[in-house]
Design a protein around this motif. Structure first.
Motif, PDB file in Angstrom:
ATOM      1  N   ILE A   4       0.659  -1.291  -0.354  1.00  0.00           N
ATOM      2  CA  ILE A   4       0.213   0.143  -0.338  1.00  0.00           C
ATOM      3  C   ILE A   4       0.447   0.896  -0.519  1.00  0.00           C
ATOM      4  O   ILE A   4       1.895   1.440   1.377  1.00  0.00           O
ATOM      5  CB  ILE A   4      -0.986  -0.186   1.275  1.00  0.00           C
ATOM      6  CG1 ILE A   4      -1.818  -0.963   0.941  1.00  0.00           C
ATOM      7  CG2 ILE A   4      -1.607   1.406   1.071  1.00  0.00           C
ATOM      8  CD1 ILE A   4      -2.663  -1.597   2.547  1.00  0.00           C
ATOM      9  N   VAL A  27       1.711   6.271   4.013  1.00  0.00           N
ATOM     10  CA  VAL A  27       1.455   4.894   5.164  1.00  0.00           C
ATOM     11  C   VAL A  27       2.391   4.791   6.202  1.00  0.00           C
ATOM     12  O   VAL A  27       4.088   5.419   5.538  1.00  0.00           O
ATOM     13  CB  VAL A  27       1.745   4.114   4.305  1.00  0.00           C
ATOM     14  CG1 VAL A  27       1.823   2.550   4.463  1.00  0.00           C
ATOM     15  CG2 VAL A  27       1.197   4.109   3.001  1.00  0.00           C
ATOM     16  N   GLU A  29       3.507   2.351   9.098  1.00  0.00           N
ATOM     17  CA  GLU A  29       2.664   1.035   9.883  1.00  0.00           C
ATOM     18  C   GLU A  29       2.057   1.583  11.169  1.00  0.00           C
ATOM     19  O   GLU A  29       3.166   2.055  11.877  1.00  0.00           O
ATOM     20  CB  GLU A  29       3.776  -0.085   9.309  1.00  0.00           C
ATOM     21  CG  GLU A  29       3.549  -0.179   8.381  1.00  0.00           C
ATOM     22  CD  GLU A  29       2.765  -1.157   7.338  1.00  0.00           C
ATOM     23  OE1 GLU A  29       2.096  -1.289   8.095  1.00  0.00           O
ATOM     24  OE2 GLU A  29       2.452  -1.340   6.010  1.00  0.00           O
ATOM     25  N   TYR A  31      -0.771   2.712  10.198  1.00  0.00           N
ATOM     26  CA  TYR A  31      -1.284   3.252   9.899  1.00  0.00           C
ATOM     27  C   TYR A  31      -1.538   4.075   8.529  1.00  0.00           C
ATOM     28  O   TYR A  31      -0.907   4.379   7.804  1.00  0.00           O
ATOM     29  CB  TYR A  31      -1.469   4.471  10.835  1.00  0.00           C
ATOM     30  CG  TYR A  31      -1.734   4.234  12.029  1.00  0.00           C
ATOM     31  CD1 TYR A  31      -2.840   4.049  13.384  1.00  0.00           C
ATOM     32  CD2 TYR A  31      -1.324   4.154  13.233  1.00  0.00           C
ATOM     33  CE1 TYR A  31      -4.013   4.052  14.202  1.00  0.00           C
ATOM     34  CE2 TYR A  31      -1.012   3.711  14.765  1.00  0.00           C
ATOM     35  CZ  TYR A  31      -2.734   4.037  14.843  1.00  0.00           C
ATOM     36  OH  TYR A  31      -3.104   3.252  16.427  1.00  0.00           O
ATOM     37  N   VAL A  32      -2.686   4.464   7.986  1.00  0.00           N
ATOM     38  CA  VAL A  32      -2.548   5.271   6.562  1.00  0.00           C
ATOM     39  C   VAL A  32      -3.043   6.745   6.562  1.00  0.00           C
ATOM     40  O   VAL A  32      -4.369   6.638   7.687  1.00  0.00           O
ATOM     41  CB  VAL A  32      -3.738   3.996   5.224  1.00  0.00           C
ATOM     42  CG1 VAL A  32      -2.569   3.511   5.060  1.00  0.00           C
ATOM     43  CG2 VAL A  32      -4.536   4.607   5.926  1.00  0.00           C
ATOM     44  N   LEU A  50      -4.633   0.482   9.073  1.00  0.00           N
ATOM     45  CA  LEU A  50      -4.424  -0.559   7.747  1.00  0.00           C
ATOM     46  C   LEU A  50      -6.068  -1.843   7.838  1.00  0.00           C
ATOM     47  O   LEU A  50      -6.387  -1.269   6.661  1.00  0.00           O
ATOM     48  CB  LEU A  50      -3.815  -0.783   7.778  1.00  0.00           C
ATOM     49  CG  LEU A  50      -2.662  -0.249   6.878  1.00  0.00           C
ATOM     50  CD1 LEU A  50      -0.999  -0.991   7.132  1.00  0.00           C
ATOM     51  CD2 LEU A  50      -2.622   0.009   5.336  1.00  0.00           C
TER      52      LEU A  50
END
Length: 83
Positions: A4, A27, A29, A31-32, A50
């Motif tokens: 992603i 991004v 990780e 979270y986005v 995510l």
């Protein structure tokens, strides 16, 4: 599974915004950070886990709020035509 990355479209799977289409602005990780150009602008992205988003591996190169709104509108219209 593809990674992603920034610029992908993503749909929210959970929360009050369930089903809403966004563009991934960052991004970190796990979270986005999601933007829609209206409420969630580039300066105020929505932080979401995510596991709570469904990435669409189609990309956009929009970086300004106006361009993001336009890209989301085009994507939504395209999805409606396919259904």
């Amino acid at each position: 599974m593809k990674p992603i990355v920034k610029g992908m479209f993503a749909r929210s799977l959970a929360g009050h915004d369930k089903g809403r289409l966004y563009v991934i602005s960052d991004v970190q990780e796990p979270y986005v950070f999601l933007v829609d150009g209206k409420i969630r602008t580039v300066n105020r992205p929505k932080k979401k886990k995510l596991i709570h988003v469904q990435p669409d591996y189609e990309m956009t190169d929009a970086v300004r709020d106006e361009d993001i709104r336009k890209a989301l509108k085009e994507k939504s219209c395209k999805e409606l035509k396919e259904d």
